[in-house]
Structure formats: C-alpha cells, structure tokens
Design a protein around this motif. Structure first.
Motif, PDB file in Angstrom:
ATOM      1  N   PRO A   1       0.812  -1.224   0.000  1.00 26.79           N
ATOM      2  CA  PRO A   1       0.000   0.000   0.000  1.00 26.79           C
ATOM      3  C   PRO A   1       0.845   1.274   0.000  1.00 26.79           C
ATOM      4  O   PRO A   1       0.514   2.241  -0.689  1.00 26.79           O
ATOM      5  N   LEU A   2       1.943   1.286   0.750  1.00 28.71           N
ATOM      6  CA  LEU A   2       2.797   2.475   0.786  1.00 28.71           C
ATOM      7  C   LEU A   2       3.383   2.760  -0.587  1.00 28.71           C
ATOM      8  O   LEU A   2       3.383   3.914  -1.058  1.00 28.71           O
ATOM      9  N   LEU A   3       3.884   1.726  -1.266  1.00 29.96           N
ATOM     10  CA  LEU A   3       4.450   1.928  -2.598  1.00 29.96           C
ATOM     11  C   LEU A   3       3.396   2.462  -3.575  1.00 29.96           C
ATOM     12  O   LEU A   3       3.674   3.369  -4.378  1.00 29.96           O
ATOM     13  N   ALA A   4       2.180   1.927  -3.509  1.00 29.88           N
ATOM     14  CA  ALA A   4       1.099   2.389  -4.387  1.00 29.88           C
ATOM     15  C   ALA A   4       0.727   3.837  -4.086  1.00 29.88           C
ATOM     16  O   ALA A   4       0.506   4.646  -5.002  1.00 29.88           O
ATOM     17  N   LEU A   5       0.652   4.189  -2.821  1.00 35.50           N
ATOM     18  CA  LEU A   5       0.280   5.551  -2.425  1.00 35.50           C
ATOM     19  C   LEU A   5       1.343   6.562  -2.839  1.00 35.50           C
ATOM     20  O   LEU A   5       1.023   7.687  -3.247  1.00 35.50           O
ATOM     21  N   LEU A   6       2.608   6.182  -2.735  1.00 39.26           N
ATOM     22  CA  LEU A   6       3.672   7.079  -3.176  1.00 39.26           C
ATOM     23  C   LEU A   6       3.583   7.319  -4.685  1.00 39.26           C
ATOM     24  O   LEU A   6       3.779   8.453  -5.161  1.00 39.26           O
ATOM     25  N   ARG A   7       3.269   6.269  -5.449  1.00 37.61           N
ATOM     26  CA  ARG A   7       3.104   6.433  -6.901  1.00 37.61           C
ATOM     27  C   ARG A   7       1.963   7.394  -7.203  1.00 37.61           C
ATOM     28  O   ARG A   7       2.067   8.257  -8.080  1.00 37.61           O
ATOM     29  N   GLN A   8       0.857   7.233  -6.465  1.00 34.51           N
ATOM     30  CA  GLN A   8      -0.294   8.113  -6.674  1.00 34.51           C
ATOM     31  C   GLN A   8       0.048   9.569  -6.400  1.00 34.51           C
ATOM     32  O   GLN A   8      -0.507  10.486  -7.023  1.00 34.51           O
ATOM     33  N   ARG A   9       0.949   9.804  -5.487  1.00 37.66           N
ATOM     34  CA  ARG A   9       1.371  11.174  -5.155  1.00 37.66           C
ATOM     35  C   ARG A   9       2.436  11.692  -6.114  1.00 37.66           C
ATOM     36  O   ARG A   9       2.916  12.820  -5.957  1.00 37.66           O
ATOM     37  N   GLY A  10       2.819  10.878  -7.074  1.00 32.96           N
ATOM     38  CA  GLY A  10       3.830  11.295  -8.033  1.00 32.96           C
ATOM     39  C   GLY A  10       5.240  11.248  -7.494  1.00 32.96           C
ATOM     40  O   GLY A  10       6.148  11.877  -8.047  1.00 32.96           O
ATOM     41  N   GLN A  11       5.454  10.461  -6.412  1.00 34.01           N
ATOM     42  CA  GLN A  11       6.776  10.330  -5.819  1.00 34.01           C
ATOM     43  C   GLN A  11       7.386   8.990  -6.241  1.00 34.01           C
ATOM     44  O   GLN A  11       6.908   7.927  -5.844  1.00 34.01           O
ATOM     45  N   ALA A  12       8.435   9.074  -7.044  1.00 33.58           N
ATOM     46  CA  ALA A  12       9.050   7.864  -7.574  1.00 33.58           C
ATOM     47  C   ALA A  12       9.993   7.257  -6.540  1.00 33.58           C
ATOM     48  O   ALA A  12      10.651   7.962  -5.774  1.00 33.58           O
ATOM     49  N   VAL A  13      10.034   5.910  -6.544  1.00 37.65           N
ATOM     50  CA  VAL A  13      10.946   5.160  -5.676  1.00 37.65           C
ATOM     51  C   VAL A  13      11.998   4.502  -6.570  1.00 37.65           C
ATOM     52  O   VAL A  13      11.654   3.753  -7.486  1.00 37.65           O
ATOM     53  N   PRO A  14      13.293   4.800  -6.422  1.00 34.75           N
ATOM     54  CA  PRO A  14      13.908   5.549  -5.321  1.00 34.75           C
ATOM     55  C   PRO A  14      14.307   6.985  -5.678  1.00 34.75           C
ATOM     56  O   PRO A  14      14.996   7.633  -4.902  1.00 34.75           O
ATOM     57  N   GLU A  15      13.896   7.477  -6.864  1.00 34.87           N
ATOM     58  CA  GLU A  15      14.382   8.786  -7.301  1.00 34.87           C
ATOM     59  C   GLU A  15      13.967   9.925  -6.356  1.00 34.87           C
ATOM     60  O   GLU A  15      14.755  10.832  -6.075  1.00 34.87           O
TER      61      GLU A  15
END
Length: 370
Positions: A285-299
């Motif tokens: 869920p955290l990874l999905a929510l970060l994507r929704q916020r436009g925050q790329a992992v790990p950039e």
C-alpha cells in the motif's frame, strides 16, 4: 513391525545403546550414534511413543506457544513454527501447537499435565507475564546451580532470580524473542536493535536527513512487544547519533490505514525522503500511495523494509530490506531447548546479526543530488 532389538542387531550394538541414542540419556560416540541412526532409517523403525514415555518419564513432545493475533503477520509466525516442527523431528520430538492467547494459564497447563518435555514461546513482550513461571527452568541436574543469561550469545553461571520457582518444578523453555530482563532465561532472536540502526545508517549514507518509520499496529506497541520496541530503540538511537530527524507512526496496515499514516507523516514532515517500514501489510500500500502522489521510488523517496525475503522481492518494487531469519530462529530455538533437556545448565541469549540487502527501493536523497 521392526523392534528395537532388530535395530540393535542391524547396527551391531546392544539394545541399551539404541535406547540411549533415542533418549539422549547418555553420551554416545558420534560413530556409534550415526550407525544406529542409519539402521533406524534403513529399517524404518518407529519407537512406540507410549512405551518411550513410560520408560523415560518423557513425552518426546515440545509445546510451541504461538498466539495468533490479528495485528501480527501470521506467515512469519507460521514459517518459524514450521522450522520448529521440522527441526524437532530431527531430534526425535513432535510439536504440540498452542495458538490461543492463554498466557500463564497455558504454561501452567502444559507443566502440570506433563503434555510436553519443554516449551518454546513466541510473541514475547518486554515484561511478559509468562516469564515468572519460566525463570530458573531447565533440565537442571540435582545440586546444580541455575545460570543467569548474558547478552549477545555469551553464557556465564549465576544465581536464579530472587523468588524464582524451584527449577525442578519449572518447565524447560526457550523464548523466540527478547524480554527486557533475560536473567534466568534462554532466548533466540534477531538483533532488532541492531536492525533498526542498520536501516538508519543505510539511509544516512545516501544523504537522507528526514526519515519516517511506518511501524506495526498500535496494539503491538501497547503490548510492548519486544521486537517492535527494540527496533524502534535502534532506529532512534542511531538517528540521534547521525543527526537525522526521525518520525515514528504506528500503522494498522492495509490500504486505508497506510493512506492515513502516510498523509499524517507528510503533513508533519513534508521534507521526508526516507521511509523505514516494519509492517508487512503496509509495504505494498505504501508503494502504491507514493506512486499516486507522483513520488518515484527511489528517485524521490527511498524505502527500506524489515520483512521476510519473499515480501521484499515479490512486490511492485524490489525492496532494500533486512530479512527476518524465521527458519534460523526456529532451528536455533529447538537446538537450545534440546540442549537444556539433555542437561545443559547455562542459560543463553542468542542474537542473530541482521543483514541488509540493497535492492531497487533505495537511492540518493533527491535533495542531495548534484
């Protein structure tokens, strides 16, 4: 049906030697033991459990207490339980699984009934109410002095705790987990304090200065469960040493709870660039929510997890993680308990060193890039 006498004849030893190999009552040379064990396997010999219990006053059963709670990640608990069961069989023991939240009542029931020769307890709290019934326990020979536990795998003799039960009346036990006071106890655990420190160090080396911890469910901390509290101690202590700002927020897990937790973190610390997750049900869920916020992992943000290996490698992003060595913990616990049942007096604390594996979810902090 193959008899003990037939095993003895096949191995070229006496029947009493076969009996000693099975019971562990006497020391048998490695060569003789291997020859007897080979004959047992080849002939398919299975000792009669009832007869062995009557002859030895032992049940050849280990009780495993695994309180199954809704706020715990059950697959890890079951992986440890399977490791306990398979290792126990190699030592000639079967496992009695206790899954209820009975606490001290279950310890008393197993001890008073003779259901099991020893116990392994999981889900250990810092001030676990089961501990007074276990202190000083073990296969203590008459006249021997119980030993106190010492940190980090070292063992040294010492007196039992004041007011501890008579060792002869206490169930031999091993804890998978670490309470606040290990005196008079044998424990096996991942070094969770070092685990927390290792996660912070990794993020610090990548330039992250604002780190948030998505933790276990609130009830886990309310119970003062040892692994969660010790991880948090390690995270906080190392963050202070390295000058990082650390924010910890418990999370019930699942998408909705993780969304609330993430929103709270970013409202309170909008400059957060590093996350440490110790909650398997919050990882994806955290990874999905970060994507929704436009925050790329790990950039844009880095994520480090304390979780089983399969969780780290099977998600939408391969996670940098410290693995939970479930199988190793279960195996060590059985070996420690078997040693106690065979007469070892000393108590011992075995802490498994954490190993951090770097994968695709961690990188340089965005504010530290040239």
């Amino acid at each position: 049906m193959v008899t003990l006498a037939e095993v003895a004849q096949h191995a070229g030893v006496s029947a009493s030697t076969v009996s000693y190999v099975l019971s562990g009552k006497r020391s048998i040379s490695a060569g003789t033991r291997q020859r007897v064990e080979r004959s047992i396997r080849e002939l398919g010999y299975h000792p009669n459990a009832g007869a062995r219990a009557l002859a030895s006053s032992r049940s050849n059963i280990i009780a495993l207490m695994v309180p199954l709670r809704t706020d715990m990640y059950v697959p890890v608990m079951m992986e440890i339980a399977i490791a306990v069961a398979t290792t126990a069989r190699t030592h000639g023991y079967d496992v009695l699984l206790l899954t209820g939240e009975e606490g001290p009542d279950a310890v008393r029931r197993v001890t008073s009934s003779g259901l099991a020769d020893g116990m392994i307890l999981m889900d250990v709290e810092l001030d676990d109410e089961r501990l007074p019934l276990l202190r000083g326990g073990g296969a203590t020979p008459p006249g021997a002095t119980p030993a106190g536990a010492t940190p980090a795998g070292a063992a040294s003799p010492g007196a039992a705790s004041p007011g501890a039960p008579d060792p002869a009346m206490v169930q031999p036990a091993v804890l998978i987990g670490l309470p606040a006071d290990t005196t008079g106890l044998t424990c096996v655990d991942l070094d969770f304090r070092a685990t927390g420190a290792l996660c912070v160090e990794h993020l610090a080396t990548l330039g992250h200065r604002e780190v948030a911890v998505v933790g276990e469910a609130p009830a886990v901390y309310e119970r003062h469960t040892g692994f969660a509290e010790r991880t948090l101690d390690g995270l906080r202590g190392r963050a202070r040493e390295l000058g990082l700002r650390l924010l910890h927020r418990p999370c019930a897990g699942g998408y909705d709870s993780t969304a609330v937790t993430l929103s709270r973190i970013l409202d309170e610390r909008p400059g957060t660039t590093g996350f440490v997750v110790q909650n398997e049900s919050a990882v994806e869920p955290l990874l999905a929510l970060l994507r929704q916020r436009g925050q790329a992992v790990p950039e844009d943000v880095s994520v480090v997890a304390v979780c089983p290996e399969q969780v780290a490698v099977q998600g939408s992003v391969r996670l940098t993680s410290v693995a939970i060595p479930a199988q190793e913990m279960g195996r060590h616990a059985v070996e420690q308990l078997v040693a106690k049942l065979r007469g070892r007096v000393e108590d011992e604390v075995v802490l498994l060193a954490p190993e951090l594996t770097v994968r695709a979810s961690s990188g340089p902090a965005s504010n530290s890039l040239p």
